[in-house]
Design a protein around this motif. Structure first.
Motif, short mmCIF file in Angstrom:
data_model
loop_
_atom_site.label_atom_id
_atom_site.label_comp_id
_atom_site.label_asym_id
_atom_site.label_seq_id
_atom_site.Cartn_x
_atom_site.Cartn_y
_atom_site.Cartn_z
N ARG A 14 29.37 46.45 60.86
CA ARG A 14 29.23 47.29 59.67
C ARG A 14 30.04 46.74 58.51
O ARG A 14 31.26 46.61 58.61
CB ARG A 14 29.64 48.71 60.01
N VAL A 15 29.33 46.38 57.44
CA VAL A 15 29.95 45.82 56.24
C VAL A 15 29.50 46.66 55.06
O VAL A 15 28.31 46.86 54.86
CB VAL A 15 29.53 44.34 56.04
N TYR A 16 30.47 47.13 54.28
CA TYR A 16 30.14 47.93 53.09
C TYR A 16 29.93 46.99 51.92
O TYR A 16 30.69 46.04 51.73
CB TYR A 16 31.26 48.93 52.79
N ARG A 17 28.91 47.26 51.13
CA ARG A 17 28.53 46.39 50.02
C ARG A 17 28.65 47.17 48.72
O ARG A 17 28.18 48.29 48.61
CB ARG A 17 27.09 45.94 50.23
N SER A 18 29.27 46.53 47.72
CA SER A 18 29.33 47.10 46.38
C SER A 18 28.86 46.05 45.39
O SER A 18 29.35 44.92 45.39
CB SER A 18 30.76 47.51 46.00
N GLN A 19 27.92 46.44 44.57
CA GLN A 19 27.48 45.58 43.48
C GLN A 19 28.31 46.00 42.27
O GLN A 19 28.31 47.16 41.89
CB GLN A 19 26.00 45.78 43.21
N VAL A 20 29.04 45.07 41.69
CA VAL A 20 29.90 45.38 40.56
C VAL A 20 29.42 44.64 39.32
O VAL A 20 28.80 43.59 39.42
CB VAL A 20 31.38 45.05 40.85
N ASP A 21 29.70 45.21 38.18
CA ASP A 21 29.24 44.60 36.93
C ASP A 21 30.12 43.43 36.51
O ASP A 21 29.64 42.52 35.85
CB ASP A 21 29.20 45.66 35.82
N CYS A 22 31.39 43.44 36.88
CA CYS A 22 32.25 42.34 36.45
C CYS A 22 33.48 42.26 37.36
O CYS A 22 34.13 43.26 37.63
CB CYS A 22 32.69 42.56 35.00
N LEU A 23 33.79 41.05 37.79
CA LEU A 23 35.02 40.79 38.53
C LEU A 23 36.05 40.08 37.64
O LEU A 23 37.05 39.57 38.12
CB LEU A 23 34.72 39.94 39.78
N SER A 24 35.76 40.01 36.34
CA SER A 24 36.68 39.50 35.31
C SER A 24 37.04 38.02 35.45
O SER A 24 38.10 37.60 35.02
CB SER A 24 37.95 40.34 35.26
N ILE A 25 36.17 37.24 36.04
CA ILE A 25 36.35 35.79 36.09
C ILE A 25 35.30 35.12 35.20
O ILE A 25 35.62 34.23 34.43
CB ILE A 25 36.24 35.24 37.54
N CYS A 26 34.06 35.58 35.30
CA CYS A 26 32.96 35.17 34.41
C CYS A 26 32.72 33.66 34.37
O CYS A 26 32.37 33.10 33.34
CB CYS A 26 33.18 35.71 32.99
#
Length: 154
Positions: free
Chosen positions: A84-96
């Protein structure tokens, strides 16, 4: 005359939660439970992955979409195998830069250039096999019980 809501103060000095907050917490708890998130620290997920989906990060738009789809498909298949792996799609990880980027917790391994093919390697070698894919890992920021580098003065 307008009435202002004021939080009452408990014996310890902390503000109590008003009814609308209690309702919000109840709804959040219900949604967490429906997504398989452990409410008591037992069970739950073995890992949490965050995949950046911002256009500045993901490079080729179609390849970024394919990576997101592949992640969802692969994690569903792993869940059927008991991983079981939880997945989150994020808009920005601030590395770009050099995206799509992905972070795997609790190890805190940051990966760059996560194409569908690289994603398969990360899932097979890191998430299932426990070995970081060094070729694509560019940073590590593990979650740990001993505190953070900031707290220890490093």
């Amino acid at each position: 005359m307008m009435h202002q809501k004021r939080a009452s103060t408990s014996v310890r000095g902390a503000a109590s939660v008003d009814d609308s907050s209690k309702d919000g917490i109840k709804k959040a708890t219900k949604k967490a439970r429906s997504r398989g998130i452990s409410l008591d620290g037992h069970g739950g997920f073995s890992r949490h992955v965050l995949l950046c989906s911002h256009s500045n990060c993901r490079g080729d738009h179609d390849e970024g979409k394919e990576t997101r789809k592949r992640l969802q498909t692969r994690l569903k298949a792993l869940a059927n195998e008991g991983i079981r792996v939880y997945r989150s799609q994020v808009d920005c990880l601030s590395i770009c830069r050099s995206g799509p980027l992905m972070v795997v917790y609790p190890e805190g391994t940051w990966y760059h250039s996560v194409t569908p093919e690289v994603l398969d390697r990360i899932i097979d070698e890191h998430i299932v096999g426990g070995k970081v894919v060094e070729e694509y890992a560019f940073a590590r920021n593990p979650l740990c019980a001993m505190g953070t580098a900031f707290e220890s003065g490093r």
